[in-house]
Design a protein around this motif. Structure first.
Motif, PDB file in Angstrom:
ATOM      1  N   GLU A  55     -28.980  22.354  20.556  1.00 20.54           N
ATOM      2  CA  GLU A  55     -29.172  23.659  21.190  1.00 20.54           C
ATOM      3  C   GLU A  55     -30.150  24.551  20.441  1.00 20.54           C
ATOM      4  OE1 GLU A  55     -26.151  25.117  24.115  1.00 20.54           O
ATOM      5  OE2 GLU A  55     -24.935  24.861  22.301  1.00 20.54           O
ATOM      6  N   PRO A  64     -30.718  20.263  26.005  1.00 19.83           N
ATOM      7  CA  PRO A  64     -30.093  19.690  24.821  1.00 19.83           C
ATOM      8  C   PRO A  64     -29.278  18.444  25.177  1.00 19.83           C
ATOM      9  CG  PRO A  64     -28.974  21.720  25.454  1.00 19.83           C
ATOM     10  CD  PRO A  64     -30.146  21.566  26.362  1.00 19.83           C
ATOM     11  N   ARG A 111     -20.498  23.593  24.107  1.00 22.90           N
ATOM     12  CA  ARG A 111     -21.725  24.378  24.187  1.00 22.90           C
ATOM     13  C   ARG A 111     -21.513  25.732  23.524  1.00 22.90           C
ATOM     14  NH1 ARG A 111     -25.628  22.429  27.941  1.00 22.90           N
ATOM     15  NH2 ARG A 111     -26.873  23.989  26.861  1.00 22.90           N
ATOM     16  N   LEU A 117     -25.530  31.279  20.311  1.00 20.66           N
ATOM     17  CA  LEU A 117     -26.839  30.625  20.288  1.00 20.66           C
ATOM     18  C   LEU A 117     -27.898  31.578  19.748  1.00 20.66           C
ATOM     19  CD1 LEU A 117     -28.577  28.190  20.907  1.00 20.66           C
ATOM     20  CD2 LEU A 117     -28.709  28.966  23.278  1.00 20.66           C
TER      21      LEU A 117
END
Length: 136
Positions: A55, A64, A111, A117
């Motif tokens: 990611e 990804p 995720r 992120l």
């Protein structure tokens, strides 16, 4: 395999679309510092660690992916994190100068939230901008 914590399974996170049997080889650009050509291929025994790597990869030209991989040669603890940042090898991160063979794609990895992120991208940008060293 001296002083490694485990023997797998192992995972690699990337933006590259691969198929079983493909080989990941040294001599490619770093996911984190694209101006550096790496002498090793990096992998982990933690599927979500590979997901994180996929990611935050600087080479953002694809989705990804996380792959289960197997080393085709010897490997060692990743000196970029082991003892340098984390005593021992809690990230279960390794590197090899031999190819990694792709066994299959893993789709059930965790995720990152958009906020997490962004935080990781900012951390990596600060490392890049500050000249953070990669032991290659």
């Amino acid at each position: 395999m001296a002083d490694t914590l485990d023997s797998g399974p192992f995972f690699h996170g990337t933006r590259a679309a691969l198929v079983p049997g493909d080989l990941l080889v040294p001599g490619r650009r770093s996911n984190y510092r694209p101006e550096i050509v790496m002498n090793h291929v990096y992998f982990t025994a933690l599927v979500d660690g590979a997901g994180l790597a996929a990611e935050v990869a600087a080479l953002n030209d694809g989705a990804p992916h996380v792959y289960e991989v197997e080393p085709t040669g010897g490997y060692e603890n990743d000196p970029n994190v082991t003892d340098r940042k984390f005593p021992g090898n809690p990230t279960r991160s390794y590197r090899t100068d031999a190819p990694l063979r792709v066994l299959r794609e893993i789709t059930d990895w965790t995720r990152l939230s958009p906020e997490a992120l962004q935080m990781w991208r900012e951390r990596l940008s600060a490392i890049r901008d500050g000249g953070g060293e990669i032991i290659n």
